[in-house]
Write an enzyme that holds these catalytic residues in place. Structure first.
Site, PDB file in Angstrom:
ATOM      1  N   HIS A 180      55.558 -67.466 -21.168  1.00 51.15           N
ATOM      2  CA  HIS A 180      54.327 -67.432 -20.645  1.00 51.15           C
ATOM      3  C   HIS A 180      53.407 -68.608 -21.274  1.00 51.15           C
ATOM      4  O   HIS A 180      52.059 -68.970 -20.788  1.00 51.15           O
ATOM      5  CB  HIS A 180      53.429 -66.283 -21.151  1.00 51.15           C
ATOM      6  CG  HIS A 180      52.506 -65.588 -19.925  1.00 51.15           C
ATOM      7  ND1 HIS A 180      51.730 -66.508 -19.240  1.00 51.15           N
ATOM      8  CD2 HIS A 180      52.459 -64.382 -19.449  1.00 51.15           C
ATOM      9  CE1 HIS A 180      51.079 -65.621 -18.387  1.00 51.15           C
ATOM     10  NE2 HIS A 180      51.413 -64.326 -18.639  1.00 51.15           N
ATOM     11  N   ASP A 209      52.781 -69.538 -15.699  1.00 53.97           N
ATOM     12  CA  ASP A 209      52.290 -68.129 -15.361  1.00 53.97           C
ATOM     13  C   ASP A 209      52.628 -67.319 -14.407  1.00 53.97           C
ATOM     14  O   ASP A 209      53.723 -67.726 -13.553  1.00 53.97           O
ATOM     15  CB  ASP A 209      50.754 -68.466 -15.050  1.00 53.97           C
ATOM     16  CG  ASP A 209      49.897 -69.296 -15.891  1.00 53.97           C
ATOM     17  OD1 ASP A 209      50.180 -68.915 -17.254  1.00 53.97           O
ATOM     18  OD2 ASP A 209      49.207 -70.125 -15.692  1.00 53.97           O
TER      19      ASP A 209
END
Length: 553
Positions: free
Chosen positions: A526, A530
């Protein structure tokens, strides 16, 4: 002049190597290019060639031994040369290795270290001299503390050996604790419902006229258990002498009977006594109990003589034939270099990179049909894994954010696509890399992947074969796994886990039909990718696999 050869770094993650075999022995002549040794790294077993002529004068480790990177591996020079200096300080006479390793610098002499100031010591207590003290025993292998479920003796009550003192609730069960001392109960270390740590003061039993309870309690309570002196023999809960300074290799937990609480005139016997009586075919009514209120204990059953059993009394139940005992064995398997590095790198990835997961189902009907037709003319057999690899390569070109790596203060985005393919081998997992996969045909990819898989199993992969990946795929579909999640392979930002193609009911054109469906799950870092970015990549991948002709354009 003799020269030292240091252990080279044969892979980007290598920190040590194991000598798998020596091809030269001390005294043998060596030429440039001669094979000196085979070194097992975390990736594979690799051959190490000599880069100078001379005679092998010294080897730094025997077969099977480990050497750290830049440790002394060998010394090559002229026969009869004095190599004592090189053995002690190999960095002084080593040249830069052809493998690109810097010479080892001499290690600084160890500086004498003064001992750290000792912590303030609490007064120690020699429990071995306190015959009256009973500590909380360890009643299970995982027990660290016990709860007093009930006291069966009050302060001042007389206590005999074998009497039940208290019920102790452990992490496994509630067990009764028998006294292995005789006298009066002078002190209880905790009330009903209170917790006591293992080896903390549980009770004091002795002669009230001779035992100073306050002095004993004060001495023990004022000293942590870890600082209590236990050099002498101490009795356990069965009255056996144990030397606390030496732990036996195998210690069996003390056998603790469980009481059958009966206050309505029923026969009193512990469950263990009942079990032993059933095993031996003994009628409990014929046994005289020696415990409190005639309670039958394990000792009574063991000492009971069958001849004393009343005539005409039939054994209540015949015990079935004893089952053969199964011997429980364990085996400790040494961890290979490869497994050590796999464990280290995957743990770092899992606990450093914030993983999140995206799963998608893909209609593989057209891929199944296309593969059959392509294999009719292809020089190499194309697998579904090859289809996925090619589709990933093309999708990465359209979504460069996924084709990236995290470097702390910056994100590196790659202008090329190198896809790692996880290959299972006996020692663990290797990830050879298909370079510039977006520019290669399906047949080229198929040939390359098969060659890598064979080289991995034969331990013939070279560092250039497994370095430089920008994305990784892991396929367990051939084992029937429907879907799974994979741990990101550093330095990649993502890894794609591929499940099996399954025939399941699907809705097409308003009708239920049988379709070929494959699930894929992408693990994403992450910090780099995204959710929306990863989802867009999977949509492109799905489109390419559901219309495979698009990959040929």
């Amino acid at each position: 002049m003799a020269e030292a050869i240091l252990m080279p770094r044969l892979s980007d993650t290598m920190t040590e190597g194991v000598i798998a075999a020596w091809h030269k022995k001390v005294g043998d002549a060596v030429k440039k290019g001669d094979l000196l040794a085979e070194v097992e790294t975390d990736k594979a077993t690799m051959e190490l060639e000599s880069y100078k002529d001379g005679t092998l004068l010294h080897v730094g480790a025997d077969k099977g031994q480990k050497l750290q990177v830049n440790d002394l591996l060998a010394i090559i020079g002229k026969p009869g040369e004095d190599i004592s200096t090189l053995v002690k300080n190999p960095g002084a006479g080593s040249e830069p290795q052809k493998q690109g390793q810097p010479a080892q610098q001499p290690k600084p002499a160890a500086q004498p270290t003064s001992p750290a100031p000792a912590a303030e010591k609490a007064p120690s207590v020699d429990i071995s001299k306190m015959e009256e003290v009973i500590l909380m025993p360890r009643l299970s292998d995982t027990m660290t503390e016990g709860v007093i479920a009930a006291w069966h003796k009050n302060v001042g009550d007389p206590v005999k050996k074998g009497d039940v003192l208290a019920d102790i609730e452990t992490d496994k069960a509630t067990m009764e604790l028998e006294s292995y001392k005789q006298g009066n109960l002078l002190f209880q270390g905790a009330k009903q419902g209170d917790k006591i740590q293992v080896n903390e003061l549980l009770a004091i039993i002795g002669d009230a006229a001779k035992v100073d309870v306050k002095k004993i309690v004060s001495a023990i309570k004022g000293s942590p258990v870890s600082q209590v002196t236990t050099s002498g023999p101490v009795e356990n809960t069965k009255g056996e002498k144990l030397q606390r300074s030496e732990q036996p290799a195998k210690v069996e937990a003390p056998a603790i009977d469980q009481e059958n609480h009966s206050g309505n005139g029923r026969l009193k016997a512990s469950p263990l006594a009942k079990k032993l009586a059933a095993e031996k075919g003994i009628d409990l009514k014929a046994v005289q109990g020696s415990g409190d209120d005639g309670r039958i204990t394990k000792k009574d059953i063991e000492n009971f003589k069958p001849s004393s059993q009343p005539q005409g009394k039939a054994v209540q139940q015949q015990r079935p034939a004893a089952q053969p005992q199964v011997q429980l064995t364990t085996e400790d398997i040494p961890v290979s270099q490869m497994r050590k590095v796999i464990a280290k790198r995957l743990a770092e990835s899992k606990f450093t990179a914030p993983h999140f997961y995206l799963t998608m189902s893909i209609d593989m009907d057209k891929a199944v049909e296309s593969r059959a037709k392509i294999n009719e003319v292809s020089p190499a057999k194309i697998s579904f894994n090859d289809f996925v690899l090619k589709a990933c390569a093309l999708a990465l070109k359209q979504h460069p954010k996924v084709n990236s790596s995290w470097f702390g203060d910056h994100i590196r985005r790659y202008g090329y696509v190198n896809i790692g393919v996880a290959v299972a081998v006996e020692e663990g997992l290797l990830v050879p890399v298909v370079r510039n996969a977006d520019t290669k045909s399906l047949s080229q990819i198929a040939v390359e992947v098969k060659e890598f898989a064979q080289k991995a199993k034969d331990k013939k992969l070279q560092p250039q074969d497994w370095e430089g990946n920008t994305f990784t795929i892991s396929n367990l579909g051939m084992f029937g796994i429907e879907d799974f999640t994979a741990i990101i392979n550093p330095p990649d930002a993502c890894i794609l886990a591929i499940g099996a193609i399954q025939q399941v009911p699907v809705v097409k054109e308003g009708q239920i039909k049988i379709g070929n469906v494959m699930k894929v799950t992408m693990s994403c870092d992450h910090r780099v990718v995204d959710g929306a970015t990863g989802s867009a990549f999977l949509q492109t991948l799905k489109g390419l696999l559901e219309e495979p002709l698009r990959m040929l354009v």
